[in-house]
Structures are given as structure tokens and as C-alpha cells.
Design an enzyme around this catalytic site. Structure first.
Site, PDB file in Angstrom:
ATOM      1  CG  LEU A  72     -50.687 150.991  91.225  1.00  0.00           C
ATOM      2  CD1 LEU A  72     -49.860 152.057  90.510  1.00  0.00           C
ATOM      3  CD2 LEU A  72     -52.114 151.003  90.703  1.00  0.00           C
ATOM      4  CG  ASP A  73     -51.645 143.941  88.834  1.00  0.00           C
ATOM      5  OD1 ASP A  73     -51.918 143.708  90.022  1.00  0.00           O
ATOM      6  OD2 ASP A  73     -52.331 143.530  87.884  1.00  0.00           O
ATOM      7  NE  ARG A  74     -43.538 142.196  87.321  1.00  0.00           N
ATOM      8  CZ  ARG A  74     -43.185 141.022  86.791  1.00  0.00           C
ATOM      9  NH1 ARG A  74     -42.377 140.222  87.442  1.00  0.00           N
ATOM     10  NH2 ARG A  74     -43.666 140.653  85.618  1.00  0.00           N
TER      11      ARG A  74
END
Length: 667
Positions: A72-74
Site C-alpha cells: 500500500l502507498d505510504r
């Protein structure tokens, strides 16, 4: 005395509530926003994989194996799955690679308009400047997509790779199905189900159709407290049993608050709500707190952490709470007792208070009880003076001695940069306060340094900080002087430095002069450039809220031209992660590292700086004052440490991260 970093419960490896499901084959977590899935840098300890492994080892799992199949993106929150056994990898990998795993996200957008409540987004993703992606409309149909997938699966591995390279040349196919979940006025929540690609494609595709996700500055999203994208559900077949398994994460409350578009009062929920906000802010400082070499940091940074007009700093085992702006009980003022009670519930030994008025001119004596009570207002007092660590370096602090403590925590990463740049250099630290930048330079191997400040009390304090790391006072000189005349004399005496640190207060008053960063920074910077050696660097900083980053850079360019310096590089430096900006606002601290080349024609024709590049003589020679001796243009500081710091040094203004406000030459 160097107290340990307290409040360990604020910085656990993993909060138990994050674990959504766990068995012998899988562990599924609810990843918070702001936490990377897996940091590429080996030294990082604040990504989910590293923290989850530490958590498992803490439970007695020596191997702590985690198979990574999903990212997942940060800044995306929600469901994140890992395998716990190598034997489970093949079954899970087949599902992710074959795109049979069903992923469901929720995104907040504005301007949905009269679009259909359901639809399919089809694009080709190609790289764009600045690390972003660009989505190009795709005309192919579902039948072609299914055929391509079948051909990929049937192809040999080497052929499959070639097919992928061919498709990459024309962009990566991205298909996402959306459904309108809820709409209020101009704002809406969308359910998103990507059939190809990764999480990032959702941001790119929505931006491409004019619906950038709220809180996504990279793609022009409307302002929001965070990126409002959440991985709400994950469905796949269990690798051991083959049975369908569904994992869900509750939508964070910030989505509902944004959808309602009502300005929320973060203090309306009482002590428990404020404590929860403080703990969430502390969670974002895990990497600093658990690194083991730093015992002072900012836990809460005003509106950047959802608590306007409040900051909370951690010094070992004690907290310092600062309240900014309006007075107690006035509109916009945070409720004092509520904030202090919430801070005390974090587990500190004691809590100190700093009340910082909106207008610093009302501060005549920063040690007055109404501004800075000498004793802790909750819990136990700290020692009158003790040592904190920053990247392993010791600094003396005093929590009950006025509005300032002895160190500006927002400069931590700039001090690290100075330490990295200082080897073999001649360093000049101006408006040096307690000499923290000089300590960093000496620790980095600076050949010589000069530390200049107008206050006798902090000059003595700086000398103590340098003595604590064994700095040679003959090579590392501390001078009590007004910076402007000192710089003019230094330039006339043809002194040159390889690295100059210029971090003035926003306002300052001495017996002979007044300084305002808004009007005087350019002239000050020009003087600083004149004492730079060819190839030297100037680290210039301001936290004056009235000076935007672009204007600050313009001041520096104009100052360099006036000084006859050729700037070959000018680099903006980011703030530390514990000083997040208010949504939609610039960072409170503007920091620029300017590098200069050879002297310009103007300088060679005789304009200052004269004879640029001449090596600085030993520190004991005039005009730099050796300890205990007067220089021609600088009053030398006495070797004995003054009992107290100046009256109002370091006071910071503004609702979240105020500018340094000073009187009588102190910050």
C-alpha cells in the site's frame, strides 16, 4: 544527567488493535496512513515490515518470517496481508499475480457532478515529471484484456517477460471499477475495485477524470488532513484450506468528518479525544523515538497533527506543552487544563507549560509565571538542568527557565546535515544560541569554528555544550557579539569560511540595533555570503511565517549577487517528520543550502568580498576572540557559565509553529 526516552507505550512496534487476523499461514494488519509498507533503505526501522517483524520477535518468534505479496502507498491506510510461512507463498502469489484477489478501496473526492453512479475507468499509465504518473485514455475492451491475460498465462516465462516489456512501452494498462457510496453536496465517497495494477493507479486514474483524491497534493486533490484513500476489504482463497477468506478494515473517522465538510473542534471531545489525537501523533514519530540515539523530539505540531495552537515536546521523561495565540478563554484558544491533562495521561513524569501570546511585544520577561511557570504544572519537576541526546550528541536543556529550553528541535535534521558537511571545514555559526549547530560541526570533524551570539548567557551555555564533546576552545571559538557589525568586520578583515550557518530570529532587539527577518534578511545574507570561501556553503533558515519559500530563495539570490558570489546550487531542505505542515500550508521552517563557486567578476574587480578564498588564520588571531580575550569588534564572553538564559530567547509564535520572536537580541 541524561534521562532515558520515556513513554515507551507511545511507541510500540505494533499496536494490538492493528492486527485484523492471524493464523499459521497469514497475518493481516490494518495499516495506518503515513506508514510505508516496506522501506527500501536498510537502515529504516519505521516501515510496517520492519515493525511487524520486531513485534513477532518480541513474542518469541526468532525467525519472524513475513512474505510480502501486497503493498500500500505510504499514505494509504487499510488492509495489508503477509504470509507467515514460506509454504503459503505459492498459493497466495498465484492469486495476486493472476489478479483473482479482490481488493476494495474507498476514496473521498469532490466535484462528482452528474457522473453515472457506477462506471469503469480504463487508462494506460505512463511516467510523468516529478515522480508522478500520467493516465492516457484506453480504448481496448474487456474481451481483449481477458485474451491478453490468457496468453500471458500460457506463454513461456521468457516470452511472458517480452510481452510485458512491449506493453510497458505504450504504458501499463489500468482498469478500475467505481461505485458511488455516498454524496453530500459537492463531496462524495467512492468504492473502487482495481482489476489491474497497484494502489497508486487509483490516484492517477481519478485525477485523470477530474476527481483527484482529497489530500493528494501530487495529483491536485482538495485539502484534507491526510490522503483519503483506504483499503477497506481484501478477498482471496486461504492458502491452506482453499476456503474463501475476507478481511475488512473499518473506514477511519476522518472520512466521515471530511464528507460532512463541517469544521470540527478537536477539543470538543474532551480529554480522551485530545489524548487520542496526541497518541496518534506520537505514533508518527516511531522512527525517531525508537532509533535509540535521540531523546528529545516534538510529539505534537499544532494543526499539522490535528491540534491547532498546541505543541507538545518530549525531553527524556518530561513533556513541554506550548499554547499559542489567544489568551486563555479567548476565541480560538485551546482549553489549557484539558490539553495539560491529556498530555499528562501520556505517562510523562511531569509536564511544563509555555504560554506564547499572539503578539510577542507583550513579553517583557519570558520567565514570568504567566508565560513560563518555573515548575511542572502536572507531575514532578525535571532537574533544573539535564542532558538530552540528538543523533547521539549531548545538549543541555532547562525546561523551567523561561520560554526556551536550550535547543530548537525543528533544526535536528539540519544539524545532521551540518555534521555531514563539516569534515575539515572552517565553520561559522551565526545567531548561534546555545551552539547546537557548532556541536554538530565539531562532531563532524570541523577544523575550526566560530560561534557568534549577542547574549552572554547563551554564549556561556554554548561553551558548556562544546566542552561536553571535548571541543578544543582554541580551535572552536565562542564570541559574544552583535552579528551585523561582527560580519562587517570579518569581511573587511578578509576572513573566509567553508560553511556558514545563518538562522536568525524573526525579530530581535539589542541596545544598538533592531532586526526583522521580513525586511533585513537580505542585507544579513549578503554579509554572510561575503565571508564564504569559494566552493563554500551557506545554510540559511527562517521560520518567519510572513516569508514564503519562493520569497526566501529570492532574498538569497539577490544577496549573493550583491556580495559578488556565484551560486551554483540552491537546494530546499525538508523539515523533520515531527514538524508536519498544516494541510495546504508551507512548512513553518524554510531552509536552503546554497553552494557558491568561484568569485564573480564584480568580486574580482574589488567589490566585497575582497580576496575571496584566502584561508582563515588560526582562530586565536583577531578578529575572532579566543576564550577570555577581547576581539577588536567583539566582546568576548566570560568563561564562567551565566546562571540564566536571556529573557525571551526562542519564543515561537503562530498557531501551530510560531516564528522565533525575540527581545533584547534573544530569539
Amino acid at each position: 544527567m541524561t534521562p532515558r526516552l520515556s513513554l515507551p507505550e507511545l511507541f510500540p512496534d505494533i499496536h494490538p488493535a492493528w492486527i485484523l487476523a492471524e493464523d499459521g499461514d497469514l497475518i493481516v494488519v490494518d495499516k495506518p496512513a503515513g506508514l510505508s509498507t516496506h522501506a527500501p533503505e536498510a537502515e529504516r526501522i519505521d516501515d510496517m515490515v520492519t515493525r511487524l517483524r520486531a513485534f513477532l520477535r518480541g513474542r518469541g518468534d526468532a525467525e519472524a518470517y513475513l512474505g510480502i505479496h501486497q503493498r500500500l502507498d505510504r499514505d494509504t491506510s487499510g488492509v495489508l496481508l503477509f504470509t507467515r510461512r514460506r509454504e503459503a507463498n505459492a498459493a497466495v502469489a498465484r492469486q495476486f499475480e493472476g489478479r483473482t484477489v479482490q481488493k476494495t478501496y474507498v476514496a473521498a473526492v469532490s466535484g462528482f457532478g452528474d457522473r453515472p453512479p457506477r462506471g469503469t475507468l480504463r487508462h494506460r499509465l505512463v511516467p510523468a515529471p516529478g515522480g508522478a504518473m500520467r493516465a492516457l485514455a484506453e480504448t481496448g475492451g474487456a474481451r481483449e484484456d481477458r485474451a491478453a491475460k490468457r496468453e500471458d498465462r500460457a506463454a513461456k516465462p521468457e516470452d511472458r517477460s517480452a510481452r510485458r516489456e512491449d506493453r510497458a512501452a505504450s504504458g501499463v494498462l489500468a482498469i478500475t471499477r467505481y461505485r458511488l457510496l455516498e454524496r453530500r453536496g459537492d463531496r462524495a465517497l467512492l468504492e473502487l475495485r482495481p482489476e489491474t495494477g497497484r494502489t497508486h493507479q487509483l490516484r492517477v486514474q481519478l485525477a485523470a477524470i477530474g476527481l483527484p483524491i482529497a489530500g493528494d497534493p501530487l495529483y491536485g486533490g482538495p485539502e484534507a488532513p491526510r490522503l483519503l484513500l483506504h483499503a477497506a476489504e481484501l478477498r482471496l482463497d486461504h492458502p491452506a484450506t482453499g476456503a474463501a477468506a475476507t478481511f475488512r478494515s473499518q473506514l477511519p473517522a476522518v472520512f466521515e468528518a471530511w464528507l460532512a465538510a463541517a469544521p470540527a473542534d478537536p477539543y470538543a471531545g474532551g480529554v480522551a479525544a485530545v489524548e487520542r489525537a496526541m497518541r496518534e501523533a506520537a505514533e508518527r514519530r516511531y522512527g525517531i523515538a525508537r532509533a535509540g540515539d535521540t531523546t528529545a523530539l516534538r510529539l505534537v505540531h499544532g494543526a499539522g497533527d490535528g491540534l491547532p495552537s498546541v505543541s507538545v515536546d518530549l525531553y527524556g521523561e518530561h513533556l513541554v506543552v506550548s499554547l499559542f495565540g489567544a489568551g486563555e478563554g479567548e476565541p480560538g484558544a485551546p482549553p489549557r487544563d484539558l490539553v495539560l491533562d491529556a498530555a499528562h495521561r501520556l505517562g510523562a513524569k511531569g509536564v511544563y507549560l509555555k504560554a506564547r501570546p499572539k503578539h510577542a511585544s507583550v513579553i517583557v520577561d519570558a520567565r514570568r509565571e504567566e508565560f513560563a511557570p518555573r515548575h511542572a504544572v502536572r507531575g514532578e519537576d525535571a532537574p533544573e538542568e539535564f542532558t538530552v541526546l540528538e543523533h547521539g550528541l549531548p545538549f543541555k536543556v532547562r525546561l523551567g527557565d523561561g520560554l526556551s529550553t536550550g535547543i530548537f528541535l525543528d533544526q535536528r535534521e539540519n544539524r545532521r546535515r551540518v555534521r555531514e558537511l563539516a569534515r575539515g571545514a572552517r565553520v561559522l555559526n551565526l545567531f548561534a544560541y546555545t551552539g547546537a549547530f557548532t556541536v554538530a560541526a565539531v562532531a563532524g570533524g570541523a577544523r575550526e569554528s566560530v560561534t557568534v551570539d549577542v547574549s552572554r548567557g547563551v554564549v556561556a551555555w554554548a561553551r558548556d555544550n562544546l566542552a561536553a564533546i571535548g571541543a578544543d576552545p582554541a580551535a572552536h571559538v565562542v564570541v559574544e557579539a552583535d552579528v551585523f557589525p561582527w560580519l562587517k568586520a570579518a569581511a573587511q578583515s578578509d576572513r573566509r569560511f567553508d560553511l556558514v550557518v545563518l538562522d536568525p530570529p524573526s525579530f530581535a532587539t539589542t541596545k544598538k540595533s533592531r532586526f526583522s527577518a521580513a525586511s533585513d534578511f537580505g542585507a544579513l545574507a549578503a554579509l554572510a555570503f561575503r565571508v564564504l570561501a569559494p566552493g563554500g556553503r551557506l545554510l540559511a533558515c527562517t521560520n518567519h511565517r510572513g516569508i514564503a519559500r519562493a520569497r526566501f530563495r529570492r532574498h538569497l539570490h539577490e544577496a549573493a549577487r550583491e556580495a559578488g558570489c556565484d551560486v551554483v546550487q540552491m537546494k530546499d531542505l525538508p523539515d523533520p517528520v515531527d514538524f508536519p505542515s498544516e494541510p495546504g500550508a508551507e512548512p513553518h521552517l524554510k531552509s536552503v543550502l546554497a553552494s557558491v563557486g568561484a568569485p564573480s567578476a564584480r568580486a574580482r574587480e574589488g567589490a566585497p568580498p575582497a580576496r575571496a578564498g584566502k584561508a582563515a588564520p588560526p582562530a586565536k588571531a583577531a578578529p575572532f576572540a579566543k576564550a577570555g580575550k577581547a576581539a577588536p569588534f567583539a566582546k568576548a564572553a566570560p568563561p564562567a557559565r551565566a546562571a540564566k538564559a536571556p529573557a525571551a530567547r526562542g519564543a515561537r509564535r503562530g498557531p501551530a509553529a510560531p516564528a522565533r520572536t525575540t527581545r533584547r537580541g534573544a530569539r
